[in-house]
Design an enzyme around this catalytic site. Structure first.
Site, mmCIF file in Angstrom:
data_model
loop_
_atom_site.group_PDB
_atom_site.id
_atom_site.type_symbol
_atom_site.label_atom_id
_atom_site.label_comp_id
_atom_site.label_asym_id
_atom_site.label_seq_id
_atom_site.Cartn_x
_atom_site.Cartn_y
_atom_site.Cartn_z
ATOM 1 N N LYS A 219 0.891 -1.167 0.000
ATOM 2 C CA LYS A 219 0.000 0.000 0.000
ATOM 3 C C LYS A 219 0.929 1.217 0.000
ATOM 4 O O LYS A 219 1.272 1.776 1.046
ATOM 5 C CB LYS A 219 -0.936 -0.018 1.210
ATOM 6 C CG LYS A 219 -2.046 1.008 1.114
ATOM 7 C CD LYS A 219 -3.116 0.767 2.142
ATOM 8 C CE LYS A 219 -4.060 1.938 2.280
ATOM 9 N NZ LYS A 219 -4.874 2.214 1.105
HETATM 10 N N1 PMP Z 1 -7.846 -1.232 -3.039
HETATM 11 C C1 PMP Z 1 -7.358 0.010 -2.908
HETATM 12 C C2 PMP Z 1 -6.703 0.661 -4.100
HETATM 13 C C3 PMP Z 1 -7.463 0.690 -1.701
HETATM 14 O O1 PMP Z 1 -6.973 1.928 -1.563
HETATM 15 C C4 PMP Z 1 -8.105 0.055 -0.610
HETATM 16 C C5 PMP Z 1 -8.224 0.778 0.699
HETATM 17 N N2 PMP Z 1 -7.057 0.596 1.471
HETATM 18 C C6 PMP Z 1 -8.602 -1.240 -0.785
HETATM 19 C C7 PMP Z 1 -8.456 -1.859 -2.009
HETATM 20 C C8 PMP Z 1 -9.279 -1.958 0.337
HETATM 21 O O2 PMP Z 1 -8.366 -2.294 1.334
HETATM 22 P P1 PMP Z 1 -8.772 -2.434 2.860
HETATM 23 O O3 PMP Z 1 -10.024 -3.240 2.897
HETATM 24 O O4 PMP Z 1 -7.616 -3.143 3.473
HETATM 25 O O5 PMP Z 1 -8.983 -1.070 3.381
#
Ligand code: PMP
Length: 295
Positions: free
Chosen positions: A159
């Site tokens: 991320k």
């Molecule tokens: N894809 C992207 C591009 C995101 O930014 C997020 C948010 N973090 C997610 C998927 C979903 O991830 P999570 O459920 O861990 O927040």
């Protein structure tokens, strides 16, 4: 969302192990993270005084840093505690939590081995990512111009801030045309994810979701899969082609910020938020507040 700029608020930000007044939590313009996207971050939510999947988020932050070839100079337990402390210091029990780690200013150039690694944690009140009235009837999305890159092109499982460049461009284009968000295909042309959430489809009571082999396997995505399976629903993780969208009756997206949000439209395809999407939306809301018995 509030129109008060994010650098001009009251409160405290945790910065490199100390609380600093919100407006003083600054970086220099010659910060490596700003120039070369050597930065990783998280997005988490606290519900009723408890951060949902806190350690999973913190571990992902550390793993994202490791993928970008830097080490966060704290332990996972220390960052977990710092997230909780930052909420408490700001008097928040329901909050969005944004930890971020980045390379500092000791070197500016592609090579950056000797930069100091900084960590900050900011928290704020953020009730809903999508407007509540949109959430109930389902959000409208167009297709994004950019595709999620191949794992050979970018560190797709981190991320990392750099991976959001194409998301911001795509979301701006969507909003300019009156849509709420954009759906991104991957480098092969399969359905990938929206600019900030994972996607699910439903047909004949079966839930289908793209395989996260070139994008974030969201923590919310994993929770919702577990929740649906515990309720006896079949969840199929597979490659999904865009033309298949004509065969699905319901669609929803998931994310720590987005939670579970029904989708009414993706480009030329329409969906009707139905009983299963809406019950998963409600059950997720209960689960994160520890009000659901099955987990
Ligand atoms: N894809 C992207 C591009 C995101 O930014 C997020 C948010 N973090 C997610 C998927 C979903 O991830 P999570 O459920 O861990 O927040």
């Amino acid at each position: 969302m509030s129109s008060v700029p994010f650098d001009d608020r009251d409160g405290w930000i945790w910065l490199d192990g100390q609380f600093v007044p919100w407006r003083e939590a600054k970086v220099h313009v010659l910060t490596h993270g700003l120039h070369y996207a050597s930065a990783v971050f998280e997005g988490e939510r606290m519900y009723g005084g408890e951060i949902y999947e806190l350690t999973a988020h913190t571990k992902r932050l550390f793993e994202s840093a490791r993928i970008l070839d830097f080490e966060i100079p704290y332990t996972v337990a220390e960052i977990d505690q710092a997230c909780k402390d930052t909420c408490a210091k700001n008097g928040l029990e329901d909050a969005y939590i944004r930890p971020i780690a980045w390379r500092g200013s000791e070197m500016i150039g592609v090579s950056a081995q000797h930069t100091r690694i900084h960590v900050a944690i900011a928290v704020w009140d953020w009730p809903s990512y999508f407007k509540p009235e949109e959430k109930a009837k389902g959000i409208r999305m167009c297709w994004a111009k950019y595709k999620r890159p191949s794992p050979e092109t970018e560190p797709v499982h981190a991320k990392a801030t750099g991976l959001y460049m194409i998301c911001t461009i795509s979301k701006h284009a969507a909003e300019k045309d009156g849509y709420t968000d954009a759906m991104m295909l991957d480098y092969r042309g399969y359905i990938a994810e929206s600019t900030g959430s994972n996607v699910f489809f439903i047909k004949d009571g079966v839930i289908h979701t793209p395989l996260p082999d070139c994008f974030l396997n969201g923590i919310t995505r994993q929770s919702v899969i577990k929740l649906a399976r515990a309720q006896g629903f079949e969840v199929v993780e597979r490659h999904i082609k865009p033309e298949e969208l004509a065969t699905f009756s319901q669609c929803f997206v998931t994310g720590s910020a987005a939670e579970v949000t029904p989708v009414a439209q993706i480009g030329e395809y329409s969906f009707t938020p139905g009983a299963l999407s809406l019950s998963l939306m409600d059950d997720y809301a209960k689960m994160v507040r520890r009000q659901l018995a099955t987990t």
